[in-house]
Design a protein around this motif. Structure first.
Motif, mmCIF file in Angstrom:
data_model
loop_
_atom_site.group_PDB
_atom_site.id
_atom_site.type_symbol
_atom_site.label_atom_id
_atom_site.label_comp_id
_atom_site.label_asym_id
_atom_site.label_seq_id
_atom_site.Cartn_x
_atom_site.Cartn_y
_atom_site.Cartn_z
ATOM 1 N N MET A 1 2.262 -18.381 4.807
ATOM 2 C CA MET A 1 1.151 -18.700 4.376
ATOM 3 C C MET A 1 1.384 -19.728 3.145
ATOM 4 S SD MET A 1 -1.864 -16.654 3.033
ATOM 5 C CE MET A 1 -3.283 -16.969 1.868
ATOM 6 N N ASN A 2 0.968 -20.787 3.207
ATOM 7 C CA ASN A 2 0.968 -21.811 2.090
ATOM 8 C C ASN A 2 0.292 -21.427 0.815
ATOM 9 O OD1 ASN A 2 2.571 -23.393 3.121
ATOM 10 N ND2 ASN A 2 1.199 -25.250 3.824
ATOM 11 N N THR A 3 0.772 -21.814 -0.391
ATOM 12 C CA THR A 3 0.035 -21.151 -1.524
ATOM 13 C C THR A 3 -0.035 -22.581 -2.238
ATOM 14 O OG1 THR A 3 2.021 -20.770 -2.698
ATOM 15 C CG2 THR A 3 1.008 -19.131 -1.671
ATOM 16 N N SER A 4 -1.185 -22.731 -2.972
ATOM 17 C CA SER A 4 -1.324 -23.727 -3.671
ATOM 18 C C SER A 4 -0.409 -23.979 -5.188
ATOM 19 C CB SER A 4 -2.982 -24.080 -4.297
ATOM 20 O OG SER A 4 -3.127 -22.956 -5.469
ATOM 21 N N PRO A 5 -0.321 -25.313 -5.713
ATOM 22 C CA PRO A 5 0.294 -25.314 -7.032
ATOM 23 C C PRO A 5 -0.134 -24.222 -8.118
ATOM 24 C CG PRO A 5 0.126 -27.451 -5.925
ATOM 25 C CD PRO A 5 -0.872 -26.698 -5.042
ATOM 26 N N ALA A 6 -1.489 -24.445 -8.061
ATOM 27 C CA ALA A 6 -1.912 -23.660 -9.263
ATOM 28 C C ALA A 6 -1.556 -22.043 -8.759
ATOM 29 C CB ALA A 6 -3.606 -23.581 -9.279
ATOM 30 N N GLU A 7 -1.507 -21.525 -7.628
ATOM 31 C CA GLU A 7 -1.368 -20.136 -7.244
ATOM 32 C C GLU A 7 0.249 -20.004 -7.685
ATOM 33 O OE1 GLU A 7 -4.352 -19.353 -3.665
ATOM 34 O OE2 GLU A 7 -2.672 -20.381 -3.051
ATOM 35 N N ARG A 8 0.968 -20.823 -7.315
ATOM 36 C CA ARG A 8 2.482 -20.655 -7.469
ATOM 37 C C ARG A 8 2.691 -20.825 -8.791
ATOM 38 N NH1 ARG A 8 2.924 -24.881 -3.628
ATOM 39 N NH2 ARG A 8 3.823 -26.195 -5.240
ATOM 40 N N ALA A 9 1.921 -21.536 -9.663
ATOM 41 C CA ALA A 9 2.109 -21.354 -11.277
ATOM 42 C C ALA A 9 1.628 -20.072 -11.730
ATOM 43 C CB ALA A 9 1.395 -22.198 -11.952
ATOM 44 N N GLU A 10 0.715 -19.439 -11.317
ATOM 45 C CA GLU A 10 0.155 -18.129 -11.703
ATOM 46 C C GLU A 10 1.046 -16.959 -11.298
ATOM 47 O OE1 GLU A 10 -3.342 -14.823 -11.255
ATOM 48 O OE2 GLU A 10 -3.929 -16.854 -10.788
ATOM 49 N N ALA A 11 1.559 -17.034 -9.990
ATOM 50 C CA ALA A 11 2.721 -16.142 -9.570
ATOM 51 C C ALA A 11 3.815 -16.062 -10.198
ATOM 52 C CB ALA A 11 2.996 -16.254 -8.202
ATOM 53 N N LEU A 12 4.237 -17.224 -10.860
ATOM 54 C CA LEU A 12 5.273 -17.330 -11.708
ATOM 55 C C LEU A 12 5.304 -16.748 -13.231
ATOM 56 C CD1 LEU A 12 8.481 -18.152 -12.537
ATOM 57 C CD2 LEU A 12 7.290 -20.412 -12.712
ATOM 58 N N ILE A 13 4.017 -16.830 -13.630
ATOM 59 C CA ILE A 13 3.796 -16.112 -14.818
ATOM 60 C C ILE A 13 3.541 -14.674 -14.724
ATOM 61 C CG2 ILE A 13 1.854 -15.824 -16.566
ATOM 62 C CD1 ILE A 13 1.122 -18.927 -16.251
ATOM 63 N N ARG A 14 2.940 -14.197 -13.555
ATOM 64 C CA ARG A 14 2.868 -12.911 -13.567
ATOM 65 C C ARG A 14 4.459 -12.092 -13.201
ATOM 66 N NH1 ARG A 14 -1.850 -10.979 -13.633
ATOM 67 N NH2 ARG A 14 -3.760 -12.381 -13.175
ATOM 68 N N ARG A 15 5.236 -12.826 -12.400
ATOM 69 C CA ARG A 15 6.540 -12.444 -12.364
ATOM 70 C C ARG A 15 7.344 -12.407 -13.731
ATOM 71 N NH1 ARG A 15 11.463 -15.267 -10.910
ATOM 72 N NH2 ARG A 15 10.448 -17.076 -10.537
ATOM 73 N N TYR A 16 7.114 -13.302 -14.695
ATOM 74 C CA TYR A 16 7.568 -13.481 -16.049
ATOM 75 C C TYR A 16 7.166 -12.135 -16.662
ATOM 76 C CZ TYR A 16 7.664 -14.908 -20.766
ATOM 77 O OH TYR A 16 7.738 -14.828 -21.997
ATOM 78 N N PHE A 17 5.773 -11.956 -16.859
ATOM 79 C CA PHE A 17 5.163 -10.773 -17.518
ATOM 80 C C PHE A 17 6.056 -9.232 -16.854
ATOM 81 C CE2 PHE A 17 3.003 -13.437 -19.635
ATOM 82 C CZ PHE A 17 2.358 -12.763 -20.777
ATOM 83 N N ALA A 18 6.011 -9.263 -15.644
ATOM 84 C CA ALA A 18 6.676 -8.136 -15.063
ATOM 85 C C ALA A 18 8.082 -8.017 -15.741
ATOM 86 C CB ALA A 18 6.536 -8.031 -13.344
ATOM 87 N N ALA A 19 8.804 -9.099 -15.447
ATOM 88 C CA ALA A 19 10.022 -8.731 -16.125
ATOM 89 C C ALA A 19 10.233 -8.576 -17.412
ATOM 90 C CB ALA A 19 10.682 -10.367 -15.891
ATOM 91 N N CYS A 20 9.146 -9.067 -18.296
ATOM 92 C CA CYS A 20 9.114 -8.641 -19.690
ATOM 93 C C CYS A 20 8.817 -7.110 -19.733
ATOM 94 C CB CYS A 20 7.837 -9.452 -20.380
ATOM 95 S SG CYS A 20 8.196 -11.105 -20.642
#
Length: 156
Positions: free
Chosen positions: A1-20
């Motif tokens: 499934m293709n994700t939009s650029p905005a969805e990829r940005a949000e997913a990266l931020i959420r991955r970063y917070f999970a890592a924190c």
């Protein structure tokens, strides 16, 4: 499934917070460009944090020393995914402090790494207040987290 650029940005931020929250040094480093920078308001020793390793070191230290936990309250990402802004809460459970604020994110061209974060606090840190927040803002009514998330289970 293709994700939009905005969805990829949000997913990266959420991955970063999970890592924190997991104090996962390797995962934190993986969220940033090698020369990534995290800017802070005045008062934080060593700021800004420059480089993926320095950023990871800082957050791992916060988890181990301050009992830090974070929640993301709101996310707005640009349609092109190049920039985003979030509202967050930083729970310092070991020292009974809570800090709220915003961060502005800038990503690399393919939205796989964070290049820059600029943090803005809701208020100056007041050590006399157990919860640093906006005056007369009803966090509960707006659906904000009122407790820190549970720590991740220890992996042995």
């Amino acid at each position: 499934m293709n994700t939009s650029p905005a969805e990829r940005a949000e997913a990266l931020i959420r991955r970063y917070f999970a890592a924190c929250n997991d104090a996962d040094h390797a995962a934190l480093v993986d969220c940033f460009t090698e020369d990534g920078v995290h800017y802070f308001p005045p008062g934080l020793p060593g700021a800004p944090w420059r480089g993926a390793v320095a950023i990871a070191d800082g957050w791992v230290w916060c988890v181990k020393t301050l009992g830090s936990r974070w929640t993301i309250e709101k996310v707005l990402a640009g349609a092109d995914g190049r920039e985003a802004v979030i509202e967050w809460t930083h729970w310092k459970t070991a020292v009974n402090e809570v800090l709220r604020g915003d961060e502005w994110y800038i990503f690399n061209d393919d939205i796989t790494k964070i290049r820059e974060i600029r943090a803005y606090y809701a208020s100056p840190v007041n050590k006399g207040e157990p919860v640093n927040k906006l005056h007369d803002f009803d966090y509960q009514a707006r659906g904000y987290a009122l407790q820190a998330p549970s720590p991740a289970p220890k992996i042995v």
